[in-house]
Each structure stands twice: as C-alpha cells, then as structure tokens.
Design an enzyme around this catalytic site. Structure first.
Site, mmCIF file in Angstrom:
data_model
loop_
_atom_site.group_PDB
_atom_site.id
_atom_site.type_symbol
_atom_site.label_atom_id
_atom_site.label_comp_id
_atom_site.label_asym_id
_atom_site.label_seq_id
_atom_site.Cartn_x
_atom_site.Cartn_y
_atom_site.Cartn_z
ATOM 1 N N LEU A 1 43.847 21.274 67.149
ATOM 2 C CA LEU A 1 44.613 21.538 68.366
ATOM 3 C C LEU A 1 43.672 22.285 69.300
ATOM 4 O O LEU A 1 42.972 23.205 68.864
ATOM 5 C CB LEU A 1 45.834 22.428 68.086
ATOM 6 C CG LEU A 1 47.102 21.775 67.586
ATOM 7 C CD1 LEU A 1 48.153 22.818 67.280
ATOM 8 C CD2 LEU A 1 47.633 20.785 68.609
ATOM 9 N N ASP A 2 43.652 21.909 70.556
ATOM 10 C CA ASP A 2 42.823 22.614 71.521
ATOM 11 C C ASP A 2 43.215 24.076 71.588
ATOM 12 O O ASP A 2 44.353 24.446 71.269
ATOM 13 C CB ASP A 2 42.997 21.999 72.919
ATOM 14 C CG ASP A 2 42.504 20.574 72.991
ATOM 15 O OD1 ASP A 2 41.563 20.244 72.268
ATOM 16 O OD2 ASP A 2 43.077 19.805 73.775
#
Length: 180
Positions: A42-43
């Site tokens: 996930l960023d």
C-alpha cells in the site's frame, strides 16, 4: 502464518526505510511477528488492510495477477461521479500502462472509518463523495489513477478487503493473526 494489519496513513509497507534518516515510519514499529513479509503493498498515503505472511506460496496467491484475487477499496473522491464515470470504471479504463480489467464500482454512503491524521483537505466549493471499487489487479497506484482517469481524483484511499480477509474491527496500527 497470515496477519491482517491495518496500515495507517503515512506508514511505509516495508520493515526498513533503507535510509537511516527517513522521516517515515515503517512496519517495524508495530510489534508484528518476526519473519512475516507483506503480501502486496500500500502506498504511504493509502490506508487499510495489508496482509503479511511467512508463506511464500500464499504470498504469491495473494499478489500475483494471474490469481485475480479481488481487492476492495473505499475511495473518497473529489466531486460526485456520474453514471458515465462509474460505467467507465466498470468497463476498465485506459491508463498509460494499458487498459485495466473491469472493476466493480459503485457510489456509496461515507463508510464508518477511523479518523485520519492528518485529515484530507476540505474545500467548501468542491463536493466530495465515496466509491467502493473492487479490482483484480495490483498496478502501482491503480485505483488513484483510475479515478483520476474518469475525472474524479482520489482524496483518501482505504483498502478494506483482500479476498476473504478485511480490516473490520482493526484500528490503524492494529493487527491480528488470521491463520497459522
């Protein structure tokens, strides 16, 4: 072993930043069991479910596109998408790296989520709304790029579910063992 972790906003999806002076927290600060690794990413500016495992085969099943494991996101977007934008997401949209697979896309009421720190920017003159998007790919920043491609940039992005697993009941920074 399989762990469900609710990754907070601003945290990197790795155990070290690679830089001693990085200002960004990593997974190492959350007391996760040793020898587990993220199954996907996930960023830093995305939140929600991050699965971690010590099982390489399970990690591959979760992350490899050929397995088409569905991932459901709640996206708070700028503006209120019309039916044409939702239909485009459902067909798949053209991005710089090619056409996306069709997504399940629908407008939803604001979900009951935790408070985000810092909160998203709020502008009186620009409405925002929420979408639920389920994709079966995992391209870099894909949901953000898809919503932008149909004219509704993402302001907040929360991955809620991967396959059968969700972050239901987990506050940001909390984790639970699901299997193993």
């Amino acid at each position: 072993m399989l762990i469900a972790f609710n990754k907070p906003f601003g945290v990197l999806s790795q155990f070290s930043s690679g830089k001693d002076d990085s200002p960004h927290p990593t997974l190492s600060g959350f007391g996760l069991p040793p020898k587990v690794y993220p199954a996907g990413r996930l960023d830093r500016d995305s939140e929600g479910l991050l699965l971690l495992t010590d099982d390489g085969q399970l990690q591959a099943r979760i992350t490899e596109p050929r397995h088409k494991m569905p991932k459901t996101y709640f996206a708070q977007v700028e503006g209120v998408p019309d039916e044409a934008a939702l239909a485009a997401l459902r067909r798949g949209v053209e991005l710089k790296d090619g056409q996306t697979r069709p997504a399940l896309a629908q407008a939803i009421a604001p979900p009951e989520l935790w408070h985000r720190d810092p909160p998203i920017r709020y502008r009186k003159s620009v409405a925002d709304s929420w979408l639920s998007l389920t994709i079966t790919e995992g391209r870099n920043r894909q949901v953000r790029r898809m919503t932008a491609a149909v004219g509704y940039p993402t302001l907040r992005l929360v991955r809620w579910q991967v396959g059968e697993w969700s972050c239901e009941g987990l506050a940001p920074g909390e984790w639970r063992k699901i299997a193993g």
